[in-house]
Design an enzyme around this catalytic site. Structure first.
Site, PDB file in Angstrom:
ATOM      1  N   LYS A 179       0.841  -1.181   0.000  1.00 33.74           N
ATOM      2  CA  LYS A 179       0.000   0.000   0.000  1.00 33.74           C
ATOM      3  C   LYS A 179       0.892   1.253   0.000  1.00 33.74           C
ATOM      4  O   LYS A 179       2.047   1.132   0.403  1.00 33.74           O
ATOM      5  CB  LYS A 179      -0.948  -0.019   1.198  1.00 33.74           C
ATOM      6  N   GLU A 247      -2.301   5.998  17.447  1.00 34.81           N
ATOM      7  CA  GLU A 247      -0.835   5.906  17.482  1.00 34.81           C
ATOM      8  C   GLU A 247      -0.264   7.068  18.285  1.00 34.81           C
ATOM      9  O   GLU A 247      -0.737   8.205  18.161  1.00 34.81           O
ATOM     10  CB  GLU A 247      -0.269   5.975  16.068  1.00 34.81           C
ATOM     11  N   ASP A 266      -3.945   6.793   4.460  1.00 33.89           N
ATOM     12  CA  ASP A 266      -2.856   5.992   5.032  1.00 33.89           C
ATOM     13  C   ASP A 266      -3.389   4.842   5.892  1.00 33.89           C
ATOM     14  O   ASP A 266      -2.807   3.756   5.897  1.00 33.89           O
ATOM     15  CB  ASP A 266      -1.974   6.914   5.893  1.00 33.89           C
ATOM     16  N   HIS A 271      -6.385  -0.434   6.549  1.00 35.07           N
ATOM     17  CA  HIS A 271      -6.431  -1.167   7.816  1.00 35.07           C
ATOM     18  C   HIS A 271      -7.804  -1.109   8.505  1.00 35.07           C
ATOM     19  O   HIS A 271      -8.348  -2.131   8.911  1.00 35.07           O
ATOM     20  CB  HIS A 271      -5.377  -0.623   8.791  1.00 35.07           C
ATOM     21  N   LYS A 371      -2.481  10.140  14.566  1.00 33.90           N
ATOM     22  CA  LYS A 371      -1.087  10.122  15.024  1.00 33.90           C
ATOM     23  C   LYS A 371      -0.948  11.077  16.198  1.00 33.90           C
ATOM     24  O   LYS A 371      -1.732  12.010  16.356  1.00 33.90           O
ATOM     25  CB  LYS A 371      -0.164  10.549  13.888  1.00 33.90           C
TER      26      LYS A 371
HETATM   27  C1  BG6 Z   1       1.164   1.827   8.030  1.00 27.97           C
HETATM   28  C2  BG6 Z   1       0.998   3.317   7.953  1.00 27.97           C
HETATM   29  O1  BG6 Z   1       0.422   1.198   7.034  1.00 27.97           O
HETATM   30  O2  BG6 Z   1       0.726   1.369   9.304  1.00 27.97           O
HETATM   31  C3  BG6 Z   1       1.737   4.011   9.086  1.00 27.97           C
HETATM   32  O3  BG6 Z   1       1.511   3.777   6.705  1.00 27.97           O
HETATM   33  C4  BG6 Z   1       1.312   3.435  10.417  1.00 27.97           C
HETATM   34  O4  BG6 Z   1       1.512   5.402   9.058  1.00 27.97           O
HETATM   35  C5  BG6 Z   1       1.432   1.923  10.402  1.00 27.97           C
HETATM   36  O5  BG6 Z   1       2.141   3.977  11.426  1.00 27.97           O
HETATM   37  C6  BG6 Z   1       0.845   1.324  11.650  1.00 27.97           C
HETATM   38  O6  BG6 Z   1       1.111  -0.040  11.660  1.00 27.97           O
HETATM   39  P1  BG6 Z   1       1.244  -0.821  13.030  1.00 27.97           P
HETATM   40  O7  BG6 Z   1       1.457  -2.240  12.630  1.00 27.97           O
HETATM   41  O8  BG6 Z   1       2.398  -0.209  13.755  1.00 27.97           O
HETATM   42  O9  BG6 Z   1      -0.048  -0.587  13.739  1.00 27.97           O
END
Ligand code: BG6
Length: 544
Positions: A179, A247, A266, A271, A371
């Site tokens: 992605k 996050e 993003d 997700h 974020k």
């Molecule tokens: C990624 C995003 O797909 O997933 C990031 O581009 C994000 O911005 C990340 O921080 C989060 O993944 P995880 O596995 O740390 O939750």
């Protein structure tokens, strides 16, 4: 292109040493001989995720007997330097410890090709190299092309692979796309057309690493391997659902990418919508890749379209300003490197969605991600309805809260069920209490990183946890009205949340008007003795 010699005996294991496996039974079937070509392999993804995951598979004895990794990138690197860098990444992110002997053997399967992705002759040489390996190994091997490059290179790489005849063998070659798949619906369709012009849909593996997370895969097990919850998994019993992926981290040196993306593209497009699918999908008839993906795409097709002229009623956006996280001061988004001083990119997004079908009609699904939020937490909460008739006297239910099921994705990994219990004593007083399942208590194996599972699936050709074109297209269609609305009406209140908070006020309002509330993150107790201490840190939903 500068080819570097690959270990002629790129053979990892003749027999699978079952006794040395870490108990990950799904990894026992050895994959076919494989040649993994990582375009953009000198970048952050290979360092942080792919190579550590490969090293763990190697240490578990789970790589195929014959195996080679070819890193293709335009940077002037030598193989020794690159492997040293990879070792640093593996030391930080792999689950296994790095021992000199293992690393030497593991590294001997790697080679580096310096190449311009648009250079036709590079692909001819690559083809020759892959054919040479097969000859040496005296067997056919699957060719796995991993596009770990910025999306602007997808088209040229796919085209060049096709021209070189590297995409032709349907059962022999696969392409994996990271992605973001497109910037919007139009560009996604464009990328898809390019991919399909050279590869068959069955050869294309579109990655969403959330689908490789153990706690995400467990949603299917939880829902469909237990008779208990499915009967209450619908509009009759569920009041609303919240999906939070919060996050604490900021941009992590990805300012230039993020500026053009934002939270909706993003995180939500992939997700969060995938999590929604797993919660809302109908039971699959089998676990065949297409059957599971059909059921998931049905959810996306059933999502009620957000009206283009009133997206603000269903979507909230935010951008963080300076603030404090865990006692440390952090800069605002506009002060991050690579970010414009007047940037209008959202670092927070929340949506209210409805799935228009028999099961979910009028049950709101709230999605939020951001974020630099107060906590690092991903969890899904199923908020059950109130009892239809409250027969307890008012003094008994002062602390009463509706039942809730919490699927903790990360960093805590487990499931928690909140319900009412009678408080010990002469009087009938009700208190919410929780039962917890914690992965750490229940299983001795460490949870594998998502990329380890996904690389394994890629090698064995199992597409269940990868996205099909129609899913990606449906996900973009859901977000298009919001993207267009936001683009045509730049935010005038950015930054509108402080780093270290839980996002802008508008995200609270989205829920509050329906009498709902975002839950405070749940804390799973670390072990069984703590489990006796009920953890009920839910904020009562106003009016519920
Ligand atoms: C990624 C995003 O797909 O997933 C990031 O581009 C994000 O911005 C990340 O921080 C989060 O993944 P995880 O596995 O740390 O939750």
């Amino acid at each position: 292109m500068k080819p570097v010699k690959i270990n002629a005996k790129a053979q990892i294991r003749k027999e699978l040493p079952i006794g040395t496996l870490t108990g990950l039974s799904s990894y026992r079937r050895p994959p076919e001989p494989a040649m993994l070509v990582i375009f953009g392999g000198a970048g952050d993804l290979a360092w942080r995720k792919l190579v550590p995951a490969l090293f763990d598979l190697f240490k578990d004895g789970c790589l195929p007997d014959y195996f080679a990794v070819i890193i293709v990138d335009a940077l002037p690197l030598n193989e020794t330097g690159l492997l040293e860098r990879f070792r640093g990444g593996a030391r930080r992110f792999a689950q296994h410890q790095i021992r000199e002997k293992d690393w030497k053997e593991f590294g001997s399967h790697f080679s580096y090709f310096r190449a311009d992705f648009a250079d036709k002759s590079a692909y001819t040489q690559l083809k020759r190299l892959l054919a040479g390996l097969e000859q040496e190994w005296e067997r056919k091997a699957v060719e796995l092309f991993y596009l770990a490059t910025p999306p602007r290179f997808f088209a040229v790489i796919v085209d060049m692979l096709g021209r070189a005849g590297l995409a032709r063998e349907r059962n022999q070659s696969r392409i994996l796309v990271e992605k973001p798949i497109g910037h919007d619906l139009k560009s996604m369709l464009e990328i898809n057309r390019t991919l399909l012009s050279r590869f068959n849909e069955r050869q294309i593996f579109r990655i969403d690493h959330y689908l490789g997370k153990e706690t995400v895969r467990n949603i299917l097990a939880f829902r469909f391997a237990n008779v208990l919850f499915e009967p209450v998994w619908d509009r009759r019993y569920v009041d609303y659902v919240t999906i939070t992926v919060a996050e604490q981290v900021g941009l992590e040196r990805r300012g230039s990418y993020y500026e053009g993306a934002g939270a909706l593209r993003d995180m939500v497009q992939n997700h969060l919508l995938q999590l929604l699918c797993l919660i809302a999908m109908e039971p699959p008839v089998s676990f065949e890749a297409d059957e599971v993906r059909n059921k998931k795409v049905d959810v996306l097709h059933a999502v009620r379209r957000i009206p283009a002229d009133a997206a603000w009623e269903f979507a909230a956006r935010g951008q963080y300003g300076p603030g404090t996280i865990d006692g440390k001061k952090v800069p605002g988004y506009r002060q991050e490197p690579g970010v414009a001083a007047d940037s209008n990119t959202e670092t927070f997004a929340a949506l209210e969605l409805f799935v228009d079908n028999w099961r979910w009609q009028d049950v709101p699904f709230y999605l939020r991600t951001g974020k630099r939020l107060a906590q690092q937490v991903s969890e899904i909460v199923i908020h059950f309805r109130q009892v239809p008739h409250q027969s307890f006297p008012p003094e008994a239910v002062v602390n009463w809260l509706p039942a809730a099921l919490i699927l903790c994705i990360q960093p805590q990994e487990g499931i928690s069920l909140r319900f009412q219990a009678k408080k010990p004593g002469a009087e009938m007083i009700l208190e919410p209490v929780s039962m917890h399942f914690n992965y750490g208590d229940a299983f001795s194996e460490p949870l594998p990183d998502a990329y380890k599972t996904l690389l394994w699936d890629l090698m064995t050709g199992d597409a269940t946890t990868f996205m099909r074109a129609d899913q990606v297209e449906a996900a973009w269609s859901i977000l298009t009205p919001v993207l267009e609305y936001w683009q045509s009406r730049p935010a005038t209140d950015f930054p509108n949340y402080a780093a270290g908070s839980m996002g802008p006020e508008h995200a609270e309002v989205l829920l509050a008007r329906g009498g709902c509330a975002w839950p405070s993150p749940t804390l799973l107790p670390a072990n069984q003795s703590d489990a006796a201490v009920a953890d009920c840190r839910f904020e009562p939903a106003a009016g519920k």
